[in-house]
Design an enzyme around this catalytic site. Structure first.
Site, PDB file in Angstrom:
ATOM      1  N   ASP A   1     -52.595  33.754  70.648  1.00 25.63           N
ATOM      2  CA  ASP A   1     -53.069  32.689  69.758  1.00 25.63           C
ATOM      3  C   ASP A   1     -53.715  33.263  68.493  1.00 25.63           C
ATOM      4  O   ASP A   1     -53.929  34.479  68.386  1.00 25.63           O
ATOM      5  CB  ASP A   1     -54.046  31.759  70.500  1.00 25.63           C
ATOM      6  CG  ASP A   1     -55.102  32.493  71.318  1.00 25.63           C
ATOM      7  OD1 ASP A   1     -55.226  33.719  71.178  1.00 25.63           O
ATOM      8  OD2 ASP A   1     -55.800  31.831  72.111  1.00 25.63           O
TER       9      ASP A   1
ATOM     10  N   ASP B   1     -64.194  25.583  79.579  1.00 29.52           N
ATOM     11  CA  ASP B   1     -63.661  24.241  79.862  1.00 29.52           C
ATOM     12  C   ASP B   1     -62.264  24.312  80.493  1.00 29.52           C
ATOM     13  O   ASP B   1     -61.572  23.301  80.599  1.00 29.52           O
ATOM     14  CB  ASP B   1     -63.606  23.398  78.571  1.00 29.52           C
ATOM     15  CG  ASP B   1     -62.721  24.024  77.502  1.00 29.52           C
ATOM     16  OD1 ASP B   1     -62.153  25.121  77.744  1.00 29.52           O
ATOM     17  OD2 ASP B   1     -62.582  23.424  76.425  1.00 29.52           O
TER      18      ASP B   1
ATOM     19  N   HIS C   1     -59.706  26.119  79.300  1.00 25.32           N
ATOM     20  CA  HIS C   1     -58.573  26.292  78.385  1.00 25.32           C
ATOM     21  C   HIS C   1     -57.914  27.656  78.565  1.00 25.32           C
ATOM     22  O   HIS C   1     -58.531  28.621  79.017  1.00 25.32           O
ATOM     23  CB  HIS C   1     -58.948  26.002  76.923  1.00 25.32           C
ATOM     24  CG  HIS C   1     -59.803  27.000  76.235  1.00 25.32           C
ATOM     25  ND1 HIS C   1     -61.073  26.715  75.767  1.00 25.32           N
ATOM     26  CD2 HIS C   1     -59.575  28.284  75.873  1.00 25.32           C
ATOM     27  CE1 HIS C   1     -61.580  27.771  75.172  1.00 25.32           C
ATOM     28  NE2 HIS C   1     -60.687  28.749  75.223  1.00 25.32           N
TER      29      HIS C   1
ATOM     30  N   GLU D   1     -56.389  23.407  74.698  1.00 24.89           N
ATOM     31  CA  GLU D   1     -57.605  22.703  75.086  1.00 24.89           C
ATOM     32  C   GLU D   1     -57.264  21.616  76.119  1.00 24.89           C
ATOM     33  O   GLU D   1     -56.097  21.231  76.271  1.00 24.89           O
ATOM     34  CB  GLU D   1     -58.239  22.063  73.853  1.00 24.89           C
ATOM     35  CG  GLU D   1     -58.748  23.064  72.819  1.00 24.89           C
ATOM     36  CD  GLU D   1     -60.086  23.709  73.212  1.00 24.89           C
ATOM     37  OE1 GLU D   1     -60.356  23.889  74.417  1.00 24.89           O
ATOM     38  OE2 GLU D   1     -60.850  24.056  72.299  1.00 24.89           O
TER      39      GLU D   1
HETATM   40  C1  GLP Z   1     -60.828  31.944  73.418  1.00 31.41           C
HETATM   41  C2  GLP Z   1     -59.412  32.461  73.483  1.00 31.41           C
HETATM   42  C3  GLP Z   1     -58.926  32.540  74.902  1.00 31.41           C
HETATM   43  C4  GLP Z   1     -59.939  33.262  75.747  1.00 31.41           C
HETATM   44  C5  GLP Z   1     -61.212  32.454  75.791  1.00 31.41           C
HETATM   45  C6  GLP Z   1     -62.310  33.133  76.588  1.00 31.41           C
HETATM   46  O1  GLP Z   1     -60.910  30.591  73.171  1.00 31.41           O
HETATM   47  N1  GLP Z   1     -58.511  31.688  72.711  1.00 31.41           N
HETATM   48  O2  GLP Z   1     -57.666  33.198  74.929  1.00 31.41           O
HETATM   49  O3  GLP Z   1     -59.454  33.435  77.051  1.00 31.41           O
HETATM   50  O4  GLP Z   1     -61.680  32.240  74.481  1.00 31.41           O
HETATM   51  O5  GLP Z   1     -62.952  34.089  75.804  1.00 31.41           O
HETATM   52  P1  GLP Z   1     -63.903  35.184  76.383  1.00 31.41           P
HETATM   53  O6  GLP Z   1     -63.029  36.167  77.054  1.00 31.41           O
HETATM   54  O7  GLP Z   1     -64.590  35.761  75.182  1.00 31.41           O
HETATM   55  O8  GLP Z   1     -64.830  34.511  77.319  1.00 31.41           O
END
Ligand code: GLP
Length: 260
Positions: A67, A136, A138, A143
């Site tokens: 992404d 949440d 995602h 989302e």
């Molecule tokens: C973001 C990314 C996700 C990731 C998530 C968790 O929103 N788009 O791909 O898995 O956050 O992030 P973190 O690993 O920093 O908790």
């Protein structure tokens, strides 16, 4: 879904790195989907050290980032393109022409999303998709309410995700509202998925993903429909799993022919 509970983030990341390393050794031209966030940082560090110390060769590997933010230039420190460059790609020998990312700056984003999907197909499809999970539930930037069949497209972030991701931007107001993300259908097409999650903050999302109903309200629950998913988590992220003892017993008693 195979749930592997490890004592801590270090052990979980080392196990994940061993799986990625085995894939690259067995299939030197593997196609790997990469995720950003804090969660994969130790995994990426471990892959860099395997490249340096064990000569793990990524020269024929192709990568696809999961992404990207819309409207953020690739050299912006908060862009996922920059993240991947800084935390993984600069430290291994992936050919830059084989490293791909959704284009959050394209004039025609809809068309660039279709091209991204085409490129994944033309590369032979993703062998291993690395994933984290949002609090949440995602996946990527899919989302809650994302179609379980969605493909790469533009999405609007929830306010919660904008707050959670504010740090590299300085403040929440600077976090873009729009992003480009592989869809849940795109992720389901990967041959294998490997999801990491650490800490109490992820425990509820992990429990819903693994043991809750498959629902667009918890996008990661769609992984229950995928035949080859490994979820590698620490004890804290496992703390709300009803069947944690069962998952531990399955992993400890894994027959040799099924070994990881
Ligand atoms: C973001 C990314 C996700 C990731 C998530 C968790 O929103 N788009 O791909 O898995 O956050 O992030 P973190 O690993 O920093 O908790």
């Amino acid at each position: 879904m195979e749930v592997i509970i490890q004592p801590d983030q270090e052990a979980a990341s080392a196990l994940a790195a061993a799986l990625v390393a085995r894939l690259v050794a067995d299939k030197p031209d593997a196609v790997i989907g990469l995720c950003a966030g804090n969660t994969p940082l130790l995994l990426y560090r471990e892959l860099i050290s395997r490249h340096r110390e064990e000569k793990l060769d990524f020269s024929r590997v192709t990568t696809f980032n999961l992404d990207e933010y819309v409207g953020i230039p690739p050299n912006h420190p908060a862009s996922y393109g920059a993240f991947m460059q800084n935390h993984l790609l600069a430290g291994i020998n992936v050919d830059p022409s084989r490293s791909h990312s959704p284009d959050g700056l394209a004039d025609n984003i809809l068309q660039s999303c279709e091209l991204y999907e085409d490129l994944i197909k033309r590369s032979g499809g993703i062998d291993l998709q690395l994933l984290g999970i949002g609090v949440d539930g995602h996946l990527g930037f899919n989302e809650p309410s994302s179609s379980l069949a969605s493909r790469t497209r533009i999405k609007t972030l929830t306010e919660r995700t904008r707050s959670d991701n504010a740090r590299p931007f300085g403040k929440k107001e600077l976090v873009p509202r729009h992003v480009v993300t592989m869809g849940l259908g795109t992720i389901l097409d990967a041959r294998h998925c490997l999801l990491l999650a650490f800490g109490f903050g992820k425990a509820s999302a992990v429990a819903k993903m693994v043991e809750g109903p498959v629902a667009a309200a918890v996008p990661a629950s769609v992984l229950q429909l995928h035949p080859r998913v490994r979820v590698i988590i620490d004890e804290e992220a496992a703390s709300q799993l009803r069947l944690a003892d069962y998952y531990r017993a399955v992993y400890e008693g894994k027959p040799e022919w099924q070994a990881i």
